[in-house]
Design an enzyme around this catalytic site. Structure first.
Site, PDB file in Angstrom:
ATOM      1  CG  ASP A 246      -1.916   1.076   1.270  1.00  0.00           C
ATOM      2  OD1 ASP A 246      -2.777   1.089   0.375  1.00  0.00           O
ATOM      3  OD2 ASP A 246      -1.864   1.930   2.186  1.00  0.00           O
ATOM      4  CD  GLU A 270      -2.389   2.523  -3.323  1.00  0.00           C
ATOM      5  OE1 GLU A 270      -3.469   3.122  -3.424  1.00  0.00           O
ATOM      6  OE2 GLU A 270      -1.715   2.501  -2.268  1.00  0.00           O
TER       7      GLU A 270
END
Length: 520
Positions: A246, A270
């Site tokens: 993330d 990400e």
């Protein structure tokens, strides 16, 4: 059990040895880029995929219309996933040969205190990295989930967060009383001086400040070493095959070199940005990234019939110039962080075309939980395709396997199971392009997509130049419409009738195996 640890001298490895890590470590699956390249990933939200049979309230969160519900735990768990594994198998093959991969939510303990945005049911608001989120289940149940999946040939990817710990509502960040609640990072020196990001064009600010209330961790060597020890232990303990990382762009790139090396499995990050050059550089620090630049292209082209398909050529060219390996990028229509694709269009013809490109173009396709059920968020409220409405509980669908979209995805995945390795390592070659059609050849397949939509009646004839890919007389069957078979002409070209539906053409004689696609 809560840990009264407050001394930095207690290393993360000691903490982990007493809580998350048993004395003997499991062997780690060899989750390499080569092995992940031919997988189809199903992204599921652990709290929203399935409730366990021992504790079910099928009405909770099912309507996706009560905000106070959807911002809190809905009862999904590790056991629920295990019990619904057959649904995942059918989504990929419909012959129970095994799903390729699942991506599950972050598993560590979250802050339980309520806030204006609810609680951290999603997994991104960590409080204690050394414990498993008890709302999802126990460490033993997580191990059971991973083993059950792997026994069925399913890779398991865990979502992880290294950028920040969870926010605490109504308190001043980076004070002694604030940070002492975190484990293991419980000293103010473990954190940046608090600030909110004001200018996303300033990379220093993007990497230093907060994305919205939570505390970024600094990239000093002490913290980096502890995070590296944590990810290594997490992967080994639970035998994960890969990690989804993330908020990658919010930490300096060099940090990820050590972090991904410590994980020792496939890593996909990400970087939520549409600039291929900006995102592509991160692939020098991890195996792959989510394909955000292509995500924006797919969403624009296949939801807006007036948008020219020539943009696809430009996007593919930019990707190939910017990334070192586009065959492992994560392709997706939507996810928990972006609007539901079907909140932008519910034209099923456009949906099928978009799915076809996503599932068969260069890269690793990712299907977000509920896409197969035509989830579109909450249409009754403004921006109802966005968070929190785009994180629906799947039990509201009753796990139907008869939805046309479910069957469509399943049929293409049946073909993916049969494709040779060369398909996944080779790059697609443009076969046709105009304002409405984009077609490509990849190994022995011919894939045709368009963005006409159902509002326009289409009846066109085109001829695809084969350039020696198929011999005269070879019969190509449209895998998503088995009654359609075309014959390669004397020049090695493929004559096609275009009606707006996607086409996935493959040599009939090369379809084999137990799945018997388009046979009988």
């Amino acid at each position: 059990m809560k840990h009264p640890f407050t001394l930095l001298s207690l290393t993360l490895s000691l903490l982990l040895s007493q809580t998350l890590i048993p004395s003997s470590l499991n062997s780690v699956s060899a989750g390499t880029s080569t092995e992940w390249r031919r997988r189809t990933i199903y992204q599921l939200l652990t709290d929203r995929f399935a409730q366990p049979s021992s504790s079910q309230n099928q009405t909770l969160c099912a309507s996706n219309t009560v905000e106070s519900e959807v911002r809190h735990y809905c009862g999904g768990s590790f056991e629920g996933i295990i019990e619904r594994m057959n649904y995942l198998e059918e989504l990929v093959s419909r012959t129970l040969v095994g799903i390729d991969a699942i991506w599950i939510s972050p598993v560590v303990k979250q802050f339980e205190e309520d806030s204006q945005y609810g609680v951290g049911w999603h997994g991104y608001w960590a409080q204690d990295l050394t414990q498993i989120n008890s709302n999802f289940g126990t460490p033993e149940q997580l191990k059971k989930l991973v083993k059950t999946a792997q026994d069925k040939g399913i890779f398991v990817m865990v979502d992880v967060v290294a950028n920040h710990m969870g926010p605490q509502s109504g308190q001043t960040p980076r004070t002694d009383s604030y940070v002492r609640k975190y484990i293991p990072f419980n000293r103010t020196s473990d954190y940046h001086v608090f600030c909110d990001i004001r200018n996303y064009d300033d990379q220093n600010e993007v990497e230093y400040c907060s994305i919205g209330g939570d505390l970024p961790l600094p990239e000093n060597q002490n913290v980096a070493n502890q995070l590296n020890s944590w990810i290594q232990s997490l992967v080994k303990t639970y035998n994960f095959d890969g990690i989804r990382i993330d908020t990658v762009k919010h930490i300096k790139k060099t940090f990820w070199d050590g972090f991904t090396k410590a994980a020792s499995v496939f890593s996909i990050g990400e970087i939520a940005d549409g600039n291929a050059y900006y995102v592509g550089d991160y692939q020098n620090h991890m195996d792959s990234t989510l394909g955000y630049p292509m995500y924006y292209t797919i969403n624009d082209l296949y939801t807006n019939p007036g948008t020219s398909m020539y943009r696809m050529r430009d996007s593919l060219d930019n990707n190939r110039k910017s990334f070192k390996d586009t065959t492992v990028l994560g392709n997706f229509l939507d996810c928990h962080d972006v609007p539901r694709f079907q909140s932008k269009t519910q034209d099923q013809l456009l949906v099928r075309n978009a799915l076809t490109f996503t599932l068969l173009s260069d890269g690793i396709p990712i299907i977000y939980q509920g896409t197969e059920q035509d989830f579109n968020g909450n249409p009754s409220v403004p921006n109802g395709g966005n968070d929190p409405w785009n994180r629906e509980a799947l039990w509201g669908s009753k796990y139907s396997t008869s939805k046309p979209t479910f069957k469509f995805i399943s049929q293409i995945n049946r073909l993916r199971h049969q494709l040779p390795d060369k398909y996944f390592t080779s790059l697609s070659v443009e076969a046709w392009i105009d304002d409405h059609i984009y077609a490509f050849m990849k190994d022995r397949a011919l894939v045709v997509t368009s963005n006409y939509g159902s509002g326009e009646k289409v009846n066109r004839n085109i001829t695809i130049q084969g350039n020696g890919r198929w011999k005269e007389g070879v019969k190509l069957v449209n895998v998503v419409k088995c009654e359609e078979v075309v014959t390669v002409d004397k020049n090695g070209n493929v004559p096609l009738k275009i009606d707006g539906e996607p086409k996935v053409l493959y040599p009939v004689d090369e379809l084999k195996g137990d799945e018997k696609i388009c046979k009988g």
